[in-house]
Motif scaffolding. Structure first.
Motif, PDB file in Angstrom:
ATOM      1  N   THR A 214       0.631  -1.115   0.136  1.00  0.00           N
ATOM      2  CA  THR A 214       0.040  -0.003  -0.062  1.00  0.00           C
ATOM      3  C   THR A 214       0.841   1.185   0.059  1.00  0.00           C
ATOM      4  N   LYS A 215       1.903   1.287   0.693  1.00  0.00           N
ATOM      5  CA  LYS A 215       2.870   2.480   0.884  1.00  0.00           C
ATOM      6  C   LYS A 215       3.644   2.638  -0.383  1.00  0.00           C
ATOM      7  N   VAL A 216       3.917   1.514  -1.289  1.00  0.00           N
ATOM      8  CA  VAL A 216       4.526   1.718  -2.188  1.00  0.00           C
ATOM      9  C   VAL A 216       3.518   2.064  -3.542  1.00  0.00           C
ATOM     10  N   LEU A 217       2.481   1.727  -3.515  1.00  0.00           N
ATOM     11  CA  LEU A 217       1.586   2.135  -4.527  1.00  0.00           C
ATOM     12  C   LEU A 217       0.740   3.461  -4.175  1.00  0.00           C
ATOM     13  N   ASN A 218       0.831   3.643  -2.930  1.00  0.00           N
ATOM     14  CA  ASN A 218       0.144   5.034  -2.692  1.00  0.00           C
ATOM     15  C   ASN A 218       0.993   5.679  -1.589  1.00  0.00           C
ATOM     16  N   PRO A 219       2.199   6.384  -1.913  1.00  0.00           N
ATOM     17  CA  PRO A 219       2.803   6.875  -0.700  1.00  0.00           C
ATOM     18  C   PRO A 219       2.293   8.092  -0.141  1.00  0.00           C
ATOM     19  N   GLN A 220       1.458   8.670  -0.558  1.00  0.00           N
ATOM     20  CA  GLN A 220       0.645   9.556   0.384  1.00  0.00           C
ATOM     21  C   GLN A 220       0.092   9.182   1.442  1.00  0.00           C
ATOM     22  N   VAL A 221      -0.579   7.842   1.381  1.00  0.00           N
ATOM     23  CA  VAL A 221      -1.149   7.285   2.681  1.00  0.00           C
ATOM     24  C   VAL A 221      -0.049   7.050   3.830  1.00  0.00           C
ATOM     25  N   ALA A 222       1.215   7.009   3.491  1.00  0.00           N
ATOM     26  CA  ALA A 222       2.156   7.035   4.420  1.00  0.00           C
ATOM     27  C   ALA A 222       2.710   8.103   5.036  1.00  0.00           C
ATOM     28  N   LEU A 223       2.514   9.147   3.889  1.00  0.00           N
ATOM     29  CA  LEU A 223       3.021  10.422   4.580  1.00  0.00           C
ATOM     30  C   LEU A 223       1.780  11.391   5.375  1.00  0.00           C
ATOM     31  N   GLU A 224       0.616  10.972   5.131  1.00  0.00           N
ATOM     32  CA  GLU A 224      -0.594  11.900   5.544  1.00  0.00           C
ATOM     33  C   GLU A 224      -0.402  12.057   7.262  1.00  0.00           C
ATOM     34  N   ASP A 225      -0.249  10.964   7.987  1.00  0.00           N
ATOM     35  CA  ASP A 225       0.017  10.998   9.550  1.00  0.00           C
ATOM     36  C   ASP A 225       1.110  12.074   9.901  1.00  0.00           C
ATOM     37  N   ASP A 226       2.248  11.995   8.935  1.00  0.00           N
ATOM     38  CA  ASP A 226       3.409  12.974   9.255  1.00  0.00           C
ATOM     39  C   ASP A 226       3.247  14.235   8.722  1.00  0.00           C
ATOM     40  N   THR A 227       2.362  14.640   8.035  1.00  0.00           N
ATOM     41  CA  THR A 227       2.089  16.065   7.519  1.00  0.00           C
ATOM     42  C   THR A 227       1.384  16.830   8.430  1.00  0.00           C
ATOM     43  N   PHE A 228       1.703  17.999   8.714  1.00  0.00           N
ATOM     44  CA  PHE A 228       0.985  19.041   9.662  1.00  0.00           C
ATOM     45  C   PHE A 228       0.202  19.803   8.751  1.00  0.00           C
ATOM     46  N   THR A 229      -1.069  19.864   8.588  1.00  0.00           N
ATOM     47  CA  THR A 229      -1.951  20.493   7.809  1.00  0.00           C
ATOM     48  C   THR A 229      -2.627  21.848   8.262  1.00  0.00           C
ATOM     49  N   ILE A 230      -2.121  22.826   7.614  1.00  0.00           N
ATOM     50  CA  ILE A 230      -2.812  24.125   8.012  1.00  0.00           C
ATOM     51  C   ILE A 230      -3.868  24.600   7.048  1.00  0.00           C
ATOM     52  N   VAL A 231      -4.996  24.854   7.588  1.00  0.00           N
ATOM     53  CA  VAL A 231      -6.136  25.310   6.474  1.00  0.00           C
ATOM     54  C   VAL A 231      -6.331  26.855   7.001  1.00  0.00           C
ATOM     55  N   THR A 232      -6.357  27.697   5.958  1.00  0.00           N
ATOM     56  CA  THR A 232      -6.694  29.136   6.318  1.00  0.00           C
ATOM     57  C   THR A 232      -7.784  29.632   5.803  1.00  0.00           C
ATOM     58  N   SER A 233      -8.416  30.703   6.211  1.00  0.00           N
ATOM     59  CA  SER A 233      -9.799  30.925   5.700  1.00  0.00           C
ATOM     60  C   SER A 233      -9.972  31.520   4.661  1.00  0.00           C
TER      61      SER A 233
ATOM     62  N   LYS B 245     -11.854  19.586   3.602  1.00  0.00           N
ATOM     63  CA  LYS B 245     -10.478  20.263   3.995  1.00  0.00           C
ATOM     64  C   LYS B 245     -10.221  20.406   5.631  1.00  0.00           C
ATOM     65  N   LEU B 246     -11.366  20.961   6.381  1.00  0.00           N
ATOM     66  CA  LEU B 246     -11.308  21.063   7.513  1.00  0.00           C
ATOM     67  C   LEU B 246     -11.055  19.632   8.337  1.00  0.00           C
ATOM     68  N   GLU B 247     -11.483  18.761   7.885  1.00  0.00           N
ATOM     69  CA  GLU B 247     -11.606  17.264   8.416  1.00  0.00           C
ATOM     70  C   GLU B 247     -10.255  16.754   8.699  1.00  0.00           C
ATOM     71  N   GLY B 248      -9.383  16.877   7.770  1.00  0.00           N
ATOM     72  CA  GLY B 248      -7.994  16.699   7.673  1.00  0.00           C
ATOM     73  C   GLY B 248      -6.948  17.688   8.051  1.00  0.00           C
ATOM     74  N   ALA B 249      -7.724  18.748   8.845  1.00  0.00           N
ATOM     75  CA  ALA B 249      -6.546  19.994   9.337  1.00  0.00           C
ATOM     76  C   ALA B 249      -6.125  19.610  10.693  1.00  0.00           C
ATOM     77  N   ASP B 250      -5.042  20.099  10.841  1.00  0.00           N
ATOM     78  CA  ASP B 250      -4.481  20.020  12.148  1.00  0.00           C
ATOM     79  C   ASP B 250      -4.611  21.358  13.011  1.00  0.00           C
ATOM     80  N   VAL B 251      -4.591  22.456  12.158  1.00  0.00           N
ATOM     81  CA  VAL B 251      -4.916  24.204  12.436  1.00  0.00           C
ATOM     82  C   VAL B 251      -5.721  24.556  11.336  1.00  0.00           C
ATOM     83  N   PHE B 252      -6.520  25.555  12.034  1.00  0.00           N
ATOM     84  CA  PHE B 252      -7.273  26.445  11.266  1.00  0.00           C
ATOM     85  C   PHE B 252      -6.872  28.018  11.502  1.00  0.00           C
TER      86      PHE B 252
END
Length: 327
Positions: free
Chosen positions: A22-41, A84-91
């Motif tokens: 899964t990680k090889v075929l879809n590397p984004q899955v492996a990275l999602e948990d490590d990515t700090f996601t900021i959503v701006t208004s 977008k907000l569902e996957g955000a760490d910060v708004f």
């Protein structure tokens, strides 16, 4: 017993292998948990946050609304926004009552960290169709997202002017607020945030110094066609005697136009400032009936995805102001 253990081992190997595939075929899955996601208004907070986070690995900034959406007056959250907000760490929000939908965000995502860029900044009262006295209220900084929501509700009820970024000093405070919030939410990148903040503030300071040279000690009377210009005018010392906030390109009645013309004559107004995003036909028609001239400024609420968008936009405003008051 041996067969049972062997079956368990085989299942474990298969499970681990499937995860690896899964990680090889879809590397984004492996990275999602490590990515700090900021959503701006919206756009102004997006550009400020992009500068504070520029070049930092593992940090992603997403703008909730389209870059060309303009101000968020009466904006309603869409399904895509909620996703977008569902996957955000910060708004990161502008504050000051700009985001009328903030209570919906806090209610649906109570654990989401909310950074109020306007926390602790003195806000101007709105100037809608009357003389603007530059009264100010405090948007107090609060620690928790729910408390910030309550502060936003308070601001909204008192109809404060939320276009803080048009004042270079207030904008610098917004940058500092965003940085402080990100450092608290993502301590691992503290030094990187601080380095970016320092670099961006230096650039904004250069813009501020140019604006300082245009400060008006005569308190020149002007009329604006966008509420955002009240902050720039207040900083420069201009007196906004009348303001028409035409964000939705709404028209003016014959009576309202007559009232504007009366204000122009009463205060001997020579300058009308309109906005690049909206039609200037109303201002042009009023100008034709008076001696006042129309000039176009940008409120910096919509543009391209460019780190220097604020700097370039304010530089354009500076050039316009120089041409106006050099005449």
């Amino acid at each position: 017993m041996k067969k049972f253990i062997m079956v368990i081992c085989i299942l474990a190997v298969v499970l681990l292998a499937s995860v690896g595939i899964t990680k090889v075929l879809n590397p984004q899955v492996a990275l999602e948990d490590d990515t700090f996601t900021i959503v701006t208004s919206f756009y102004p907070t997006y550009i400020a946050t992009k500068n504070v986070t520029d070049g930092i690995d593992g940090v992603k900034v997403i703008n909730l609304t389209e870059n060309h959406s303009g101000c968020l007056h009466d904006y309603q959250l869409t399904t895509n926004d909620m996703r977008k907000l569902e996957g955000a760490d910060v708004f990161v929000m502008n504050g000051g009552g700009m985001e009328g939908f903030i209570e919906d965000v806090v209610a649906k995502y109570p654990d989401l960290t909310v950074i109020n860029a306007s926390a602790g900044i003195a806000l101007l009262e709105p100037a809608e169709g009357h003389h603007h006295d530059h009264e100010e209220v405090d948007d107090h900084e609060l620690d928790e997202a729910f408390d910030e929501h309550e502060d936003e509700k308070h601001d909204h009820e008192h109809e404060t002017n939320a276009h803080v970024w048009m004042d270079p000093v207030r904008y610098m405070t917004q940058i500092e607020n965003i940085t402080a919030g990100l450092k608290k939410a993502d301590a691992d990148h503290t030094k990187a945030y601080e380095t970016n903040q320092k670099a961006y503030l230096e650039k904004v300071k250069i813009i501020k110094e140019q604006i300082d040279m245009l400060k008006d000690k005569k308190h020149t009377s002007i009329i604006t066609f966008h509420e955002a210009f009240s902050y720039l005018a207040n900083y420069l010392g201009y007196d906004v005697v009348y303001c028409m906030d035409l964000d939705d390109e709404s028209g003016l009645s014959a009576g309202e136009i007559a009232e504007v013309i009366d204000e122009i004559q009463k205060h001997d107004v020579k300058v009308l400032f309109t906005e690049t995003q909206y039609k200037d036909s109303i201002a042009t028609n009023i100008s034709a009936e008076t001696d006042a001239k129309v000039y176009v400024l940008t409120s910096l609420t919509a543009d391209e995805d460019d780190l220097d968008a604020y700097l370039n936009g304010m530089q354009k405003n500076i050039d316009v102001l120089k041409s106006v008051f050099a005449e």
